[in-house]
Design an enzyme around this catalytic site. Structure first.
Site, PDB file in Angstrom:
ATOM      1  CB  SER A  53      -2.999  -2.150   2.571  1.00 52.88           C
ATOM      2  OG  SER A  53      -2.030  -3.170   2.462  1.00 52.88           O
ATOM      3  CE1 TYR A  56      -0.466   1.487  -1.244  1.00 55.57           C
ATOM      4  CE2 TYR A  56      -0.121  -0.398   0.211  1.00 55.57           C
ATOM      5  CZ  TYR A  56      -0.900   0.290  -0.709  1.00 55.57           C
ATOM      6  OH  TYR A  56      -2.134  -0.225  -1.079  1.00 55.57           O
TER       7      TYR A  56
END
Length: 253
Positions: free
Chosen positions: A152, A165
């Site tokens: 990401s 995350y």
């Protein structure tokens, strides 16, 4: 670059996809099967995996294998047991797409819930590592194996409130690079994909006010997933790709 994969790009390849019950993992499974692969669908929810299995069958794909497994497992034995089951069926695995992951909570570091933090790290890092480690012998038995991690943009540059995350994706980038470095002399290639702004349930949880019709569908970003899983990327390793800019598929993007 634009990429036009052959219809039989993945013919007879055996590919395991984690998080295959929905979102990008589900679409990757359908796409790989469409291009000839025998796919192994790994996830926590059996009935969702069965739906994907049935969709592949209805489309005329090779029979998919459903593997109900929870990457929150903290003991090594279940991972080794799964690897042994697969080894008893076939001595090799052509590809592993480590797609599964959980979001945790969007909150400042000072307010991150420690239990949720541990769950995110357990699935996104520890479980992914133990599964990859257990399946490495099967991957190394293949002629041109591909190992793909899901990353990401928040795993490349820290972003406020993304907490566990983001930390897990920083670790994913590092894990990919280490695996790639350790297997430069082998046929195994190791890369990562940042899917970008894609219409998934996880994205909706992270950005509840975002208009979904402004996002790419998982099907729109499959070019890079095909390219890295097929032999056209045979000499690419240790690279972190952006799905929505690095490789596009003619007629789809």
């Amino acid at each position: 670059m634009y990429y036009q994969p052959k219809n039989n790009l993945l013919d007879h390849k055996r590919i395991l996809i984690t998080g295959a019950s929905e979102g990008i993992g589900r679409q990757a499974a359908l796409t790989y099967a469409h291009h000839g692969a025998s796919v192994l669908l790994l996830g926590r929810t059996e009935h969702k995996l069965n739906i994907v299995q049935n969709l592949i069958a209805e489309a005329g794909g090779r029979k998919a294998r459903v593997l109900v497994f929870d990457l929150a497992n903290t003991q090594l034995a279940p991972y080794q047991g799964l690897a042994q089951i697969l080894a008893d069926e076939c001595l090799y695995l052509d590809g592993l797409l480590n797609n599964a992951g959980i979001l945790g909570e969007i909150a400042p570091m000072a307010k991150q819930d420690a239990t949720l933090w541990s769950e995110v790290i357990a699935v996104n890092i520890n479980g992914t590592f133990m599964l990859t480690q257990a399946l490495l012998p099967l991957l190394l038995n293949a002629s041109s194996p591909s190992l793909i991690f899901s990353t990401s943009s928040v795993g490349r540059k820290g972003r406020a409130t993304w907490g566990a995350y983001a930390v897990s994706k920083f670790a994913t980038e590092g894990m990919m690079q280490i695996f790639a470095e350790e297997y430069t002399a082998a046929t195994l290639r190791v890369n990562a994909i940042n899917p970008g702004r894609t219409r998934t349930n996880m994205r909706a949880k992270a950005f509840p006010m975002e208009a979904p019709d402004q996002l790419k569908n998982p099907a729109d970003i499959m070019a890079i997933y095909l390219y890295l899983m097929g032999d056209d990327s045979r000499h690419k390793t240790g690279v972190s790709f952006n799905a929505q800019s690095d490789v596009k598929q003619r007629g789809m993007t």
